[in-house]
Design a protein around this motif. Structure first.
Motif, mmCIF file in Angstrom:
data_model
loop_
_atom_site.group_PDB
_atom_site.id
_atom_site.type_symbol
_atom_site.label_atom_id
_atom_site.label_comp_id
_atom_site.label_asym_id
_atom_site.label_seq_id
_atom_site.Cartn_x
_atom_site.Cartn_y
_atom_site.Cartn_z
ATOM 1 N N GLN A 1 0.940 -1.126 0.123
ATOM 2 C CA GLN A 1 0.095 0.040 0.103
ATOM 3 C C GLN A 1 0.918 1.390 0.036
ATOM 4 O O GLN A 1 0.409 2.336 -0.764
ATOM 5 C CB GLN A 1 -1.070 0.024 1.126
ATOM 6 N N VAL A 2 2.007 1.169 0.743
ATOM 7 C CA VAL A 2 2.970 2.455 0.578
ATOM 8 C C VAL A 2 3.270 2.513 -0.793
ATOM 9 O O VAL A 2 3.198 3.781 -1.411
ATOM 10 C CB VAL A 2 3.990 2.316 1.723
ATOM 11 N N VAL A 3 3.713 1.596 -1.321
ATOM 12 C CA VAL A 3 4.499 1.815 -2.757
ATOM 13 C C VAL A 3 3.221 2.101 -3.841
ATOM 14 O O VAL A 3 3.307 3.155 -4.709
ATOM 15 C CB VAL A 3 5.032 0.364 -3.171
ATOM 16 N N SER A 4 2.106 1.886 -3.713
ATOM 17 C CA SER A 4 0.850 1.949 -4.322
ATOM 18 C C SER A 4 0.477 3.333 -4.230
ATOM 19 O O SER A 4 0.127 3.724 -5.293
ATOM 20 C CB SER A 4 -0.252 1.005 -4.140
ATOM 21 N N ILE A 5 0.344 3.901 -2.961
ATOM 22 C CA ILE A 5 0.064 5.260 -2.906
ATOM 23 C C ILE A 5 1.062 6.328 -3.057
ATOM 24 O O ILE A 5 0.808 7.143 -3.955
ATOM 25 C CB ILE A 5 -0.469 5.256 -1.219
ATOM 26 N N VAL A 6 2.188 5.963 -2.680
ATOM 27 C CA VAL A 6 3.474 6.950 -3.148
ATOM 28 C C VAL A 6 3.514 7.043 -4.639
ATOM 29 O O VAL A 6 3.790 8.239 -5.217
ATOM 30 C CB VAL A 6 4.573 6.450 -2.373
ATOM 31 N N THR A 7 3.514 5.884 -5.241
ATOM 32 C CA THR A 7 3.655 5.970 -6.736
ATOM 33 C C THR A 7 2.490 6.312 -7.374
ATOM 34 O O THR A 7 2.475 6.586 -8.717
ATOM 35 C CB THR A 7 4.177 4.675 -7.245
ATOM 36 N N THR A 8 1.579 6.650 -6.752
ATOM 37 C CA THR A 8 0.115 6.822 -7.344
ATOM 38 C C THR A 8 -0.341 5.836 -8.025
ATOM 39 O O THR A 8 -1.287 6.302 -8.946
ATOM 40 C CB THR A 8 0.242 8.242 -7.870
ATOM 41 N N THR A 9 -0.175 4.512 -7.866
ATOM 42 C CA THR A 9 -0.723 3.629 -9.013
ATOM 43 C C THR A 9 -2.056 3.312 -8.325
ATOM 44 O O THR A 9 -2.927 3.050 -9.101
ATOM 45 C CB THR A 9 0.235 2.273 -8.558
ATOM 46 N N GLY A 10 -2.471 3.241 -6.982
ATOM 47 C CA GLY A 10 -3.836 3.252 -6.699
ATOM 48 C C GLY A 10 -4.334 1.688 -6.310
ATOM 49 O O GLY A 10 -5.400 1.571 -6.237
ATOM 50 N N TYR A 11 -3.408 0.809 -6.835
ATOM 51 C CA TYR A 11 -4.067 -0.728 -6.363
ATOM 52 C C TYR A 11 -4.270 -0.717 -5.014
ATOM 53 O O TYR A 11 -3.719 -0.353 -4.038
ATOM 54 C CB TYR A 11 -2.731 -1.810 -6.799
ATOM 55 N N ALA A 12 -4.810 -1.848 -4.537
ATOM 56 C CA ALA A 12 -5.228 -1.962 -3.144
ATOM 57 C C ALA A 12 -5.089 -3.755 -3.028
ATOM 58 O O ALA A 12 -5.657 -4.531 -3.568
ATOM 59 C CB ALA A 12 -6.467 -1.642 -2.707
ATOM 60 N N SER A 13 -4.171 -4.062 -2.029
ATOM 61 C CA SER A 13 -4.106 -5.433 -1.592
ATOM 62 C C SER A 13 -4.853 -5.708 -0.508
ATOM 63 O O SER A 13 -5.074 -6.835 -0.062
ATOM 64 C CB SER A 13 -2.426 -5.917 -1.182
ATOM 65 N N PHE A 14 -5.360 -4.686 0.100
ATOM 66 C CA PHE A 14 -6.361 -5.031 1.184
ATOM 67 C C PHE A 14 -7.154 -3.972 1.541
ATOM 68 O O PHE A 14 -6.904 -2.541 0.824
ATOM 69 C CB PHE A 14 -5.523 -5.224 2.615
ATOM 70 N N ASP A 15 -8.571 -3.942 2.062
ATOM 71 C CA ASP A 15 -9.450 -2.828 2.194
ATOM 72 C C ASP A 15 -8.886 -1.833 3.572
ATOM 73 O O ASP A 15 -9.259 -2.153 4.403
ATOM 74 C CB ASP A 15 -10.676 -3.167 2.454
ATOM 75 N N PHE A 16 -7.978 -0.990 2.946
ATOM 76 C CA PHE A 16 -7.487 0.014 4.027
ATOM 77 C C PHE A 16 -8.370 0.605 4.662
ATOM 78 O O PHE A 16 -8.286 1.550 5.886
ATOM 79 C CB PHE A 16 -6.250 0.610 3.874
ATOM 80 N N ASN A 17 -9.843 0.969 4.407
ATOM 81 C CA ASN A 17 -10.765 1.517 5.101
ATOM 82 C C ASN A 17 -10.915 0.935 6.640
ATOM 83 O O ASN A 17 -11.110 1.543 7.500
ATOM 84 C CB ASN A 17 -11.921 1.174 4.495
ATOM 85 N N GLY A 18 -10.552 -0.299 6.823
ATOM 86 C CA GLY A 18 -10.417 -1.027 8.161
ATOM 87 C C GLY A 18 -9.373 -0.965 8.962
ATOM 88 O O GLY A 18 -9.203 -1.441 9.863
ATOM 89 N N TRP A 19 -8.263 -0.282 8.554
ATOM 90 C CA TRP A 19 -7.027 0.128 9.199
ATOM 91 C C TRP A 19 -7.303 0.977 10.282
ATOM 92 O O TRP A 19 -8.268 1.776 10.271
ATOM 93 C CB TRP A 19 -6.112 0.458 8.121
ATOM 94 N N THR A 20 -6.428 1.188 11.198
ATOM 95 C CA THR A 20 -6.450 2.288 12.325
ATOM 96 C C THR A 20 -6.222 3.445 11.439
ATOM 97 O O THR A 20 -5.698 3.786 10.345
ATOM 98 C CB THR A 20 -5.246 2.058 13.124
ATOM 99 N N THR A 21 -6.821 4.855 12.546
ATOM 100 C CA THR A 21 -6.880 5.754 11.833
ATOM 101 C C THR A 21 -5.270 6.381 11.682
ATOM 102 O O THR A 21 -5.011 7.229 10.633
ATOM 103 C CB THR A 21 -7.232 6.963 12.889
#
Length: 512
Positions: A332-352
């Motif tokens: 998720q860090v690589v996906s978000i930082v590189t702005t790819t936007g894939y998700a390997s997990f629903d991070f809506n359920g992660w901590t704030t």
């Protein structure tokens, strides 16, 4: 020139027309896909005809297509807008696309999906994704828009249109993601071809690896269609997936395999030219690349610890829990930082805490000369260096200390430009958040502040998913059409790094 205008707009639009003519060529791919799967091909044939006619009409506006910097800005901005507009037609006309019955509400939806594709944002308004809801042909067109937009339609045009060779440098400066990209070869057209060859090679390599995992029994769901689809959207840092739950549906082997390709996609593609030339040290010697990988490694370490300690993942105990936390944290860090936007997990359920760390990552971006969006690592590196210089000169006011990048002193005007861009980017972000929240409230849509912030950060930074209502397993369909047009605008100017679009709105650009 017309009247007192200082911009040869006819030359700019003529070149835009030439790009549209070439866009008709990749449109044959969904036609072939439709024939293979026995699906409707007429929507794509209609799009080919419209694109060809529009492209031909615009190309006839001017026979003398030599351009300068002003014409380059106009050509780039209009090209991205034009391809997004014609790209809406398959969504509007496809039998099982975004709209089966054409109506006004479907127009902003189709434009949103098309602009998200060509700008490699990856945000979607498709409530249901998958071949059970949409044709293979429409989904492959959706993937293809990201692959074309990744390295840049204009860079492709520079590589294949001989009349752009004179003004090609201006177009590369206006379009290539980041503050700039060095010429790798004496001719700018050859430089563009080198970049596209590297881009194509990495794409094919990923497709082969993913399908190889399927053949080896490590990825049952990674069919040939899925392997091709994800290859088309990883290298452009796009993030569109034909699966409703993105990369979560695939095995851990697939998730690990995709990570290095996202890292490559966020790397300055010019560095790979050094590797081809037999200089493997050029990659590690690059200061921005070291900063880029260092930031992602640091952020990954923090997110991994937060996930493991906070039990945001099921079964986060023992070595299996460490592997799971590391895999999802790194992905998720690589996906978000590189702005790819894939998700390997629903991070809506992660901590704030984990979510705010990802929100921070949305502003970082990949390297200059990569397919990534957002602010870009090189700008943050220069800002950090300039802050360090200010601290030094505060203590030693008589000292003359230039800001150096890669051993070279940066021009002060370039530093001011980086600060101006970053300030404008952040200002537009906060202004757009306010407008989005007000517009959502206008129709009674319940939108949390974090959700609204992530939606704006994800669209202006070409990231894709956000949190809450726009989480990785959700979509942007529920927003009012006015908000969708706002986000379409943000995706457009974000992909072109704001200034090439906003400068068109100034009187000085047209007449001074």
């Amino acid at each position: 020139m017309n009247g007192h205008l200082r911009v040869d707009w006819r030359a700019s639009l003529s070149l835009t027309g030439r790009v549209l003519l070439y866009l008709a060529v990749p449109l044959t791919i969904p036609v072939i896909t439709a024939l293979i799967y026995g699906e409707g091909w007429l929507p794509f044939l209609v799009t080919i005809v419209v694109t060809t006619l529009l492209g031909y009409g615009l190309s006839q506006l001017d026979d003398d297509r030599d351009i300068g910097a002003r014409e380059g800005f106009l050509m780039v901005a209009t090209t991205w807008l034009a391809v997004a507009l014609v790209g809406t037609l398959p969504y509007l006309l496809a039998e099982h696309g975004t709209a089966s019955t054409l109506s006004w509400p479907q127009v902003p939806n189709a434009l949103f999906e098309s602009m998200s594709g060509f700008t490699t944002t990856g945000a979607t308004v498709m409530k249901n994704i998958g071949v059970e809801h949409h044709s293979h042909a429409l989904l492959i067109w959706r993937q293809l828009t990201q692959w074309l937009g990744g390295m840049g339609i204009v860079v492709l045009a520079v590589a294949i249109l001989p009349e752009l060779s004179v003004g090609g440098a201006q177009l590369m400066d206006a379009e290539a993601p980041g503050p700039g990209i060095e010429k790798l070869t004496p001719r700018i057209a050859e430089t563009a071809r080198v970049l596209w060859i590297a881009y194509f090679a990495f794409t094919v390599l990923e497709m082969a690896l993913l399908y190889g995992l399927h053949l080896a029994g490590f990825a049952k769901e990674m069919t040939l269609f899925n392997a091709i689809s994800h290859g088309l959207t990883t290298l452009p840092t796009g993030g569109f997936s034909p699966e409703a739950y993105s990369i979560e549906v695939f095995s851990a082997a697939v998730q690990w395999a995709i990570i290095p390709f996202m890292v490559v996609a966020g790397t300055n593609f010019a560095l790979f030219w050094g590797l081809v030339q037999g200089n493997p040290r050029s990659l590690l010697a690059d200061e921005e690349f070291r900063f880029y990988t260092g930031v992602m490694a640091s952020l990954t370490a923090v997110v991994t610890v937060v996930l493991f300690v906070g039990s945001s993942l099921p079964g986060t105990v023992g070595l299996a829990g460490v592997e799971q936390s590391l895999r999802h944290g790194l992905f998720q860090v690589v996906s978000i930082v590189t702005t790819t936007g894939y998700a390997s997990f629903d991070f809506n359920g992660w901590t704030t805490t984990a979510q705010y760390l990802l929100l921070f990552g949305m502003f970082l971006g990949g390297s200059a000369g990569s397919t990534g969006g957002a602010i870009k690592m090189v700008r943050w590196l220069v800002i950090a260096k300039s802050i360090k210089r200010e601290l030094f000169t505060t203590v030693h006011p008589e000292a003359v200390k230039p800001v150096r990048l890669g051993g070279r002193a940066l021009d002060e005007s370039a530093i001011r430009g980086i600060h101006a861009f970053t300030l404008l980017y952040i200002a537009l972000f906060f202004l757009s958040v306010v407008v989005l929240m007000l517009d959502a409230g206008r129709i009674g849509m319940e939108l949390q502040v974090l959700d609204g912030m992530s939606a704006i950060a994800a669209t202006i930074g070409n990231v894709g998913p956000g949190f809450g209502a726009v989480g990785p397993m959700e979509n942007y369909l529920s927003f009012p059409w006015t908000s969708k047009f706002l986000m379409v605008f943000l995706m457009w100017i974000g992909r072109l790094e704001i200034f090439p679009v906003l400068v068109l709105l100034t009187r000085a650009y047209w007449r001074s």
